[in-house]
Motif scaffolding. Structure first.
Motif, mmCIF file in Angstrom:
data_model
loop_
_atom_site.group_PDB
_atom_site.id
_atom_site.type_symbol
_atom_site.label_atom_id
_atom_site.label_comp_id
_atom_site.label_asym_id
_atom_site.label_seq_id
_atom_site.Cartn_x
_atom_site.Cartn_y
_atom_site.Cartn_z
ATOM 1 N N LEU A 63 0.820 -1.210 0.000
ATOM 2 C CA LEU A 63 0.000 0.000 0.000
ATOM 3 C C LEU A 63 0.856 1.264 0.000
ATOM 4 C CD1 LEU A 63 -2.799 1.224 0.154
ATOM 5 C CD2 LEU A 63 -2.686 0.963 2.636
ATOM 6 N N VAL A 64 1.949 1.244 0.737
ATOM 7 C CA VAL A 64 2.854 2.399 0.758
ATOM 8 C C VAL A 64 3.423 2.652 -0.635
ATOM 9 C CG1 VAL A 64 5.079 3.211 1.632
ATOM 10 C CG2 VAL A 64 3.415 2.224 3.195
ATOM 11 N N ILE A 65 3.824 1.596 -1.302
ATOM 12 C CA ILE A 65 4.337 1.751 -2.664
ATOM 13 C C ILE A 65 3.252 2.304 -3.571
ATOM 14 C CG2 ILE A 65 5.188 0.480 -4.679
ATOM 15 C CD1 ILE A 65 6.571 -1.416 -2.634
ATOM 16 N N MET A 66 2.025 1.793 -3.413
ATOM 17 C CA MET A 66 0.919 2.289 -4.232
ATOM 18 C C MET A 66 0.653 3.768 -3.975
ATOM 19 S SD MET A 66 -1.731 -0.914 -3.942
ATOM 20 C CE MET A 66 -3.083 -0.091 -4.758
ATOM 21 N N MET A 67 0.760 4.182 -2.717
ATOM 22 C CA MET A 67 0.512 5.593 -2.393
ATOM 23 C C MET A 67 1.589 6.496 -2.981
ATOM 24 S SD MET A 67 -0.751 5.873 1.485
ATOM 25 C CE MET A 67 -2.078 4.942 2.146
ATOM 26 N N PHE A 68 2.840 6.054 -2.899
ATOM 27 C CA PHE A 68 3.924 6.896 -3.392
ATOM 28 C C PHE A 68 3.967 6.988 -4.914
ATOM 29 C CE2 PHE A 68 6.170 6.483 0.837
ATOM 30 C CZ PHE A 68 5.974 7.803 1.170
ATOM 31 N N VAL A 69 3.553 5.928 -5.619
ATOM 32 C CA VAL A 69 3.570 5.987 -7.073
ATOM 33 C C VAL A 69 2.212 6.404 -7.642
ATOM 34 C CG1 VAL A 69 5.418 4.290 -7.283
ATOM 35 C CG2 VAL A 69 3.043 3.544 -7.432
ATOM 36 N N ARG A 70 1.272 6.706 -6.763
ATOM 37 C CA ARG A 70 -0.061 7.178 -7.140
ATOM 38 C C ARG A 70 -0.788 6.151 -8.001
ATOM 39 N NH1 ARG A 70 -1.397 12.692 -10.401
ATOM 40 N NH2 ARG A 70 -3.608 12.763 -9.955
ATOM 41 N N ALA A 71 -0.849 4.945 -7.493
ATOM 42 C CA ALA A 71 -1.565 3.889 -8.200
ATOM 43 C C ALA A 71 -3.064 4.182 -8.192
ATOM 44 C CB ALA A 71 -1.293 2.539 -7.553
ATOM 45 N N ARG A 72 -3.724 3.725 -9.209
ATOM 46 C CA ARG A 72 -5.134 4.045 -9.400
ATOM 47 C C ARG A 72 -6.017 3.560 -8.253
ATOM 48 N NH1 ARG A 72 -8.056 5.764 -13.594
ATOM 49 N NH2 ARG A 72 -10.240 5.185 -13.696
ATOM 50 N N TYR A 73 -5.775 2.389 -7.721
ATOM 51 C CA TYR A 73 -6.633 1.820 -6.688
ATOM 52 C C TYR A 73 -6.037 1.941 -5.291
ATOM 53 C CZ TYR A 73 -9.230 0.104 -10.623
ATOM 54 O OH TYR A 73 -9.959 0.041 -11.774
ATOM 55 N N ALA A 74 -5.119 2.839 -5.098
ATOM 56 C CA ALA A 74 -4.513 3.028 -3.781
ATOM 57 C C ALA A 74 -5.529 3.527 -2.758
ATOM 58 C CB ALA A 74 -3.333 3.991 -3.862
ATOM 59 N N PRO A 142 -7.702 13.836 -1.089
ATOM 60 C CA PRO A 142 -7.116 12.552 -1.483
ATOM 61 C C PRO A 142 -7.944 11.800 -2.525
ATOM 62 C CG PRO A 142 -7.684 12.546 0.850
ATOM 63 C CD PRO A 142 -8.022 13.877 0.328
ATOM 64 N N ARG A 143 -9.264 11.932 -2.474
ATOM 65 C CA ARG A 143 -10.087 11.256 -3.479
ATOM 66 C C ARG A 143 -9.791 11.797 -4.873
ATOM 67 N NH1 ARG A 143 -15.744 12.016 -2.689
ATOM 68 N NH2 ARG A 143 -15.265 13.679 -1.239
ATOM 69 N N GLU A 144 -9.649 13.110 -4.978
ATOM 70 C CA GLU A 144 -9.318 13.692 -6.284
ATOM 71 C C GLU A 144 -7.900 13.338 -6.708
ATOM 72 O OE1 GLU A 144 -9.973 17.864 -6.082
ATOM 73 O OE2 GLU A 144 -12.158 17.668 -6.262
ATOM 74 N N TYR A 145 -6.992 13.282 -5.739
ATOM 75 C CA TYR A 145 -5.595 12.974 -6.061
ATOM 76 C C TYR A 145 -5.478 11.578 -6.682
ATOM 77 C CZ TYR A 145 -0.684 11.817 -5.425
ATOM 78 O OH TYR A 145 0.599 11.404 -5.624
ATOM 79 N N PHE A 146 -6.182 10.605 -6.116
ATOM 80 C CA PHE A 146 -6.071 9.243 -6.636
ATOM 81 C C PHE A 146 -7.003 8.965 -7.802
ATOM 82 C CE2 PHE A 146 -4.272 8.481 -2.356
ATOM 83 C CZ PHE A 146 -3.057 7.989 -2.770
ATOM 84 N N SER A 147 -8.017 9.778 -8.010
ATOM 85 C CA SER A 147 -8.933 9.498 -9.112
ATOM 86 C C SER A 147 -8.523 10.179 -10.406
ATOM 87 C CB SER A 147 -10.350 9.925 -8.744
ATOM 88 O OG SER A 147 -10.425 11.326 -8.624
ATOM 89 N N ARG A 148 -7.783 11.259 -10.334
ATOM 90 C CA ARG A 148 -7.382 11.991 -11.540
ATOM 91 C C ARG A 148 -5.970 11.609 -11.954
ATOM 92 N NH1 ARG A 148 -9.520 18.084 -10.475
ATOM 93 N NH2 ARG A 148 -11.703 17.542 -10.315
ATOM 94 N N ILE A 149 -5.849 10.480 -12.536
ATOM 95 C CA ILE A 149 -4.554 10.044 -13.028
ATOM 96 C C ILE A 149 -4.459 10.433 -14.492
ATOM 97 C CG2 ILE A 149 -3.104 8.057 -13.515
ATOM 98 C CD1 ILE A 149 -4.215 6.760 -11.027
ATOM 99 N N SER A 150 -3.446 11.186 -14.771
ATOM 100 C CA SER A 150 -3.318 11.677 -16.141
ATOM 101 C C SER A 150 -2.642 10.616 -17.009
ATOM 102 C CB SER A 150 -2.507 12.968 -16.164
ATOM 103 O OG SER A 150 -1.212 12.723 -15.687
ATOM 104 N N PHE A 151 -3.219 10.432 -18.185
ATOM 105 C CA PHE A 151 -2.645 9.513 -19.156
ATOM 106 C C PHE A 151 -2.124 10.361 -20.314
ATOM 107 C CE2 PHE A 151 -5.918 7.064 -16.976
ATOM 108 C CZ PHE A 151 -5.172 5.971 -16.570
ATOM 109 N N ARG A 152 -0.807 10.484 -20.375
ATOM 110 C CA ARG A 152 -0.214 11.284 -21.438
ATOM 111 C C ARG A 152 -0.159 10.483 -22.727
ATOM 112 N NH1 ARG A 152 5.195 13.285 -18.913
ATOM 113 N NH2 ARG A 152 4.779 11.795 -17.287
#
Length: 155
Positions: A63-74, A142-152
């Motif tokens: 979970l820590v790794i997911m939080m730091f890399v901003r994984a989609r389902y973190a 935090p909800r916006e941070y993890f839900s708005r993942i930009s796909f370049r």
């Protein structure tokens, strides 16, 4: 988007909790090796529930790794971890029978008074951590941070 400071704090607290859970698992292993909570005969075996801290610590490290890399389902994984974490400590405190000692101040020798104050400060920590992080993650940032993942787009 820059990572919110609350997400960073939650990630570091989750890392510390994962380390503490790994330590608790090692203590359970030592307990089983010296006779355990259950009569184990000649083989030091842990009951299945005693593997819960190990599984929770592995979950915390992932979970820590997911939080730091901003994984989609973190965000979802975080909420599941904190619920499981709180439920484990409810079981643990019931198993050890510490509920009635949680807020009991002892008198007498100052050493016992210091130990009882340390116990009062330490025992509620898992619940304060789990509930506090869950409440923070239910806020908008935090909800916006993890839900708005930009796909370049690849160019």
């Amino acid at each position: 988007m820059k990572r919110p400071i609350g997400v960073t704090i939650a990630a570091w607290l989750t890392l510390l909790s994962g380390i503490a859970l790994l330590f608790i698992f090692m203590l359970f292993g030592i307990l089983a090796a010296v006779g355990g909570p259950y009569p184990s005969g000649t083989s030091p075996q842990l009951p299945l529930i005693f593997y819960a801290p190990f599984l929770l610590s592995v979950f915390a490290f992932a979970l820590v790794i997911m939080m730091f890399v901003r994984a989609r389902y973190a965000w979802h994984a975080s909420m599941m971890f904190w619920v499981a974490f709180a439920l484990f400590f409810i079981w643990c405190y019931n198993f050890m029978g510490v509920w009635h000692y949680m807020f009991y101040l002892e008198g007498g020798d100052p050493w016992y008074q210091y130990l009882s104050i340390a116990r009062i400060l330490f025992l509620p920590f898992p619940f304060i951590y789990a509930v506090g992080c869950s409440i923070y993650f239910l806020t908008r940032t935090p909800r916006e941070y993890f839900s708005r993942i930009s796909f370049r787009a690849k160019t």
